[in-house]
Write a protein that holds these residues in place. Structure first.
Motif, PDB file in Angstrom:
ATOM      1  N   PRO A  30      -4.996  -5.305  94.212  1.00 37.12           N
ATOM      2  CA  PRO A  30      -3.792  -4.744  94.822  1.00 37.12           C
ATOM      3  C   PRO A  30      -2.564  -5.571  94.449  1.00 37.12           C
ATOM      4  O   PRO A  30      -2.670  -6.757  94.148  1.00 37.12           O
ATOM      5  CB  PRO A  30      -4.074  -4.826  96.321  1.00 37.12           C
ATOM      6  N   THR A  31      -1.432  -4.922  94.465  1.00 39.28           N
ATOM      7  CA  THR A  31      -0.146  -5.585  94.283  1.00 39.28           C
ATOM      8  C   THR A  31       0.692  -5.234  95.510  1.00 39.28           C
ATOM      9  O   THR A  31       0.299  -4.366  96.295  1.00 39.28           O
ATOM     10  CB  THR A  31       0.566  -5.087  93.009  1.00 39.28           C
ATOM     11  N   PRO A  32       1.844  -5.852  95.676  1.00 42.66           N
ATOM     12  CA  PRO A  32       2.681  -5.468  96.824  1.00 42.66           C
ATOM     13  C   PRO A  32       3.098  -4.000  96.792  1.00 42.66           C
ATOM     14  O   PRO A  32       3.381  -3.415  97.823  1.00 42.66           O
ATOM     15  CB  PRO A  32       3.895  -6.389  96.693  1.00 42.66           C
ATOM     16  N   LEU A  55     -12.863   3.192  95.965  1.00 40.37           N
ATOM     17  CA  LEU A  55     -11.929   3.178  97.087  1.00 40.37           C
ATOM     18  C   LEU A  55     -10.655   2.405  96.756  1.00 40.37           C
ATOM     19  O   LEU A  55     -10.690   1.460  95.973  1.00 40.37           O
ATOM     20  CB  LEU A  55     -12.572   2.490  98.303  1.00 40.37           C
ATOM     21  N   CYS A  56      -9.568   2.795  97.400  1.00 43.35           N
ATOM     22  CA  CYS A  56      -8.338   1.991  97.423  1.00 43.35           C
ATOM     23  C   CYS A  56      -8.531   0.884  98.449  1.00 43.35           C
ATOM     24  O   CYS A  56      -9.226   1.078  99.444  1.00 43.35           O
ATOM     25  CB  CYS A  56      -7.149   2.835  97.863  1.00 43.35           C
ATOM     26  N   TYR A  57      -7.872  -0.257  98.209  1.00 39.55           N
ATOM     27  CA  TYR A  57      -7.954  -1.336  99.193  1.00 39.55           C
ATOM     28  C   TYR A  57      -6.734  -2.238  99.101  1.00 39.55           C
ATOM     29  O   TYR A  57      -5.996  -2.212  98.113  1.00 39.55           O
ATOM     30  CB  TYR A  57      -9.231  -2.168  99.004  1.00 39.55           C
ATOM     31  N   ILE A  58      -6.537  -3.016 100.167  1.00 40.14           N
ATOM     32  CA  ILE A  58      -5.553  -4.085 100.166  1.00 40.14           C
ATOM     33  C   ILE A  58      -6.309  -5.360 100.525  1.00 40.14           C
ATOM     34  O   ILE A  58      -7.463  -5.302 100.967  1.00 40.14           O
ATOM     35  CB  ILE A  58      -4.399  -3.842 101.163  1.00 40.14           C
ATOM     36  N   GLU A  59      -5.672  -6.500 100.322  1.00 40.26           N
ATOM     37  CA  GLU A  59      -6.273  -7.769 100.704  1.00 40.26           C
ATOM     38  C   GLU A  59      -5.567  -8.317 101.932  1.00 40.26           C
ATOM     39  O   GLU A  59      -4.356  -8.147 102.084  1.00 40.26           O
ATOM     40  CB  GLU A  59      -6.207  -8.773  99.558  1.00 40.26           C
ATOM     41  N   ASP A  60      -6.345  -8.961 102.781  1.00 41.26           N
ATOM     42  CA  ASP A  60      -5.817  -9.603 103.981  1.00 41.26           C
ATOM     43  C   ASP A  60      -6.578 -10.906 104.179  1.00 41.26           C
ATOM     44  O   ASP A  60      -7.744 -10.882 104.578  1.00 41.26           O
ATOM     45  CB  ASP A  60      -5.984  -8.691 105.204  1.00 41.26           C
ATOM     46  N   GLU A  61      -5.931 -12.013 103.851  1.00 46.48           N
ATOM     47  CA  GLU A  61      -6.535 -13.334 104.016  1.00 46.48           C
ATOM     48  C   GLU A  61      -7.915 -13.415 103.368  1.00 46.48           C
ATOM     49  O   GLU A  61      -8.876 -13.891 103.977  1.00 46.48           O
ATOM     50  CB  GLU A  61      -6.590 -13.700 105.498  1.00 46.48           C
ATOM     51  N   GLY A  62      -8.027 -12.922 102.138  1.00 45.41           N
ATOM     52  CA  GLY A  62      -9.282 -12.977 101.400  1.00 45.41           C
ATOM     53  C   GLY A  62     -10.259 -11.862 101.699  1.00 45.41           C
ATOM     54  O   GLY A  62     -11.284 -11.736 101.039  1.00 45.41           O
ATOM     55  N   ALA A 115      -0.479  -0.833 109.889  1.00 44.85           N
ATOM     56  CA  ALA A 115       0.925  -0.962 109.484  1.00 44.85           C
ATOM     57  C   ALA A 115       1.025  -1.503 108.064  1.00 44.85           C
ATOM     58  O   ALA A 115       1.858  -1.038 107.272  1.00 44.85           O
ATOM     59  CB  ALA A 115       1.670  -1.872 110.463  1.00 44.85           C
ATOM     60  N   GLU A 116       0.174  -2.452 107.718  1.00 49.58           N
ATOM     61  CA  GLU A 116       0.181  -3.020 106.358  1.00 49.58           C
ATOM     62  C   GLU A 116      -0.203  -1.965 105.318  1.00 49.58           C
ATOM     63  O   GLU A 116       0.369  -1.901 104.232  1.00 49.58           O
ATOM     64  CB  GLU A 116      -0.770  -4.211 106.293  1.00 49.58           C
ATOM     65  N   LEU A 117      -1.165  -1.123 105.655  1.00 51.70           N
ATOM     66  CA  LEU A 117      -1.594  -0.067 104.733  1.00 51.70           C
ATOM     67  C   LEU A 117      -0.468   0.923 104.454  1.00 51.70           C
ATOM     68  O   LEU A 117      -0.429   1.542 103.392  1.00 51.70           O
ATOM     69  CB  LEU A 117      -2.829   0.653 105.292  1.00 51.70           C
ATOM     70  N   HIS A 118       0.466   1.062 105.381  1.00 50.02           N
ATOM     71  CA  HIS A 118       1.617   1.952 105.182  1.00 50.02           C
ATOM     72  C   HIS A 118       2.577   1.440 104.107  1.00 50.02           C
ATOM     73  O   HIS A 118       3.380   2.204 103.584  1.00 50.02           O
ATOM     74  CB  HIS A 118       2.407   2.111 106.488  1.00 50.02           C
ATOM     75  N   THR A 119       2.516   0.159 103.794  1.00 50.49           N
ATOM     76  CA  THR A 119       3.496  -0.430 102.879  1.00 50.49           C
ATOM     77  C   THR A 119       3.119  -0.300 101.410  1.00 50.49           C
ATOM     78  O   THR A 119       3.912  -0.644 100.548  1.00 50.49           O
ATOM     79  CB  THR A 119       3.726  -1.922 103.199  1.00 50.49           C
ATOM     80  N   VAL A 120       1.904   0.153 101.103  1.00 54.28           N
ATOM     81  CA  VAL A 120       1.473   0.249  99.706  1.00 54.28           C
ATOM     82  C   VAL A 120       1.315   1.697  99.283  1.00 54.28           C
ATOM     83  O   VAL A 120       0.990   2.564 100.088  1.00 54.28           O
ATOM     84  CB  VAL A 120       0.147  -0.514  99.466  1.00 54.28           C
ATOM     85  N   VAL A 140     -11.516  -0.378 107.823  1.00 54.61           N
ATOM     86  CA  VAL A 140     -12.738  -1.106 107.505  1.00 54.61           C
ATOM     87  C   VAL A 140     -12.386  -2.414 106.808  1.00 54.61           C
ATOM     88  O   VAL A 140     -11.650  -2.417 105.812  1.00 54.61           O
ATOM     89  CB  VAL A 140     -13.658  -0.253 106.614  1.00 54.61           C
ATOM     90  N   VAL A 141     -12.913  -3.505 107.331  1.00 54.67           N
ATOM     91  CA  VAL A 141     -12.686  -4.832 106.773  1.00 54.67           C
ATOM     92  C   VAL A 141     -13.978  -5.277 106.100  1.00 54.67           C
ATOM     93  O   VAL A 141     -15.043  -5.314 106.736  1.00 54.67           O
ATOM     94  CB  VAL A 141     -12.262  -5.829 107.869  1.00 54.67           C
ATOM     95  N   LEU A 142     -13.877  -5.595 104.812  1.00 54.90           N
ATOM     96  CA  LEU A 142     -15.016  -6.090 104.032  1.00 54.90           C
ATOM     97  C   LEU A 142     -14.802  -7.591 103.833  1.00 54.90           C
ATOM     98  O   LEU A 142     -13.938  -8.012 103.069  1.00 54.90           O
ATOM     99  CB  LEU A 142     -15.096  -5.367 102.685  1.00 54.90           C
ATOM    100  N   THR A 143     -15.586  -8.387 104.534  1.00 52.14           N
ATOM    101  CA  THR A 143     -15.450  -9.841 104.471  1.00 52.14           C
ATOM    102  C   THR A 143     -16.447 -10.382 103.455  1.00 52.14           C
ATOM    103  O   THR A 143     -17.661 -10.139 103.575  1.00 52.14           O
ATOM    104  CB  THR A 143     -15.738 -10.465 105.848  1.00 52.14           C
ATOM    105  N   PRO A 144     -15.940 -11.093 102.432  1.00 54.62           N
ATOM    106  CA  PRO A 144     -16.866 -11.669 101.436  1.00 54.62           C
ATOM    107  C   PRO A 144     -17.838 -12.644 102.088  1.00 54.62           C
ATOM    108  O   PRO A 144     -17.467 -13.428 102.959  1.00 54.62           O
ATOM    109  CB  PRO A 144     -15.942 -12.401 100.462  1.00 54.62           C
ATOM    110  N   ASP A 145     -19.096 -12.541 101.692  1.00 64.06           N
ATOM    111  CA  ASP A 145     -20.122 -13.457 102.186  1.00 64.06           C
ATOM    112  C   ASP A 145     -19.898 -14.814 101.529  1.00 64.06           C
ATOM    113  O   ASP A 145     -19.576 -14.894 100.345  1.00 64.06           O
ATOM    114  CB  ASP A 145     -21.527 -12.947 101.856  1.00 64.06           C
TER     115      ASP A 145
END
Length: 148
Positions: A30-32, A55-62, A115-120, A140-145
């Motif tokens: 993702p980009t801004p 799927l489309c996705y954004i990143e949030d703290e990794g 709200a963050e998803l609205h910005t992309v 849905v939050v996918l947290t890396p193991d």
């Protein structure tokens, strides 16, 4: 005005085929300005067979954040139903594959991520799509193991 649901679904099928034909060159972070593209691998909740979806996705703290929205159909997408049964999965990203654990964002975290998803770009008019579903769309939050 939203495109017909068949058009949106056809576009994602075409994207999935393009990824396969180009050795995943269509996966991007993702980009801004726009969402990233990943491939999520799950296990079918009833069949036990491997499943994959783009799927489309954004990143949030990794963490990787996406929406469990099946176009604007009221039903949840099969991949989300699979993750609710078996939250462990893998994702292919531009940076390579990784194991993740899925969870639904709730409360203030969901509101912040929504709200963050609205910005992309990439999701379209989320409020209109969600309203057509007639119920809340899961964030849905996918947290890396972490490696052992």
């Amino acid at each position: 005005m939203l495109p017909p649901r068949w058009f949106v679904r056809s576009a994602w099928v075409a994207h999935k085929l393009l990824l396969r034909a180009t050795s995943d060159r269509g996966l991007h972070p993702p980009t801004p300005e726009r969402c990233g593209i990943l491939r999520l691998h799950t296990v079918g909740r009833r069949s036990g067979e491997p499943r994959a979806v783009v799927l489309c996705y954004i990143e949030d703290e990794g963490r990787l954040v996406t929406l469990a929205m099946n176009g604007w159909d009221p039903a949840d997408p099969a991949w989300w139903l699979n993750l609710k049964t078996r939250p462990s999965a893998t994702v292919d990203t531009a940076g390579g594959p990784r194991a993740v654990t899925a969870a639904r964002a709730t409360g203030p975290e969901r509101d912040r991520l929504w709200a963050e998803l609205h910005t992309v770009k990439g999701y379209g008019d989320l409020d209109e799509l969600s309203a057509r579903r007639g119920r809340e769309t899961a964030v849905v939050v996918l947290t890396p193991d972490t490696p052992n």
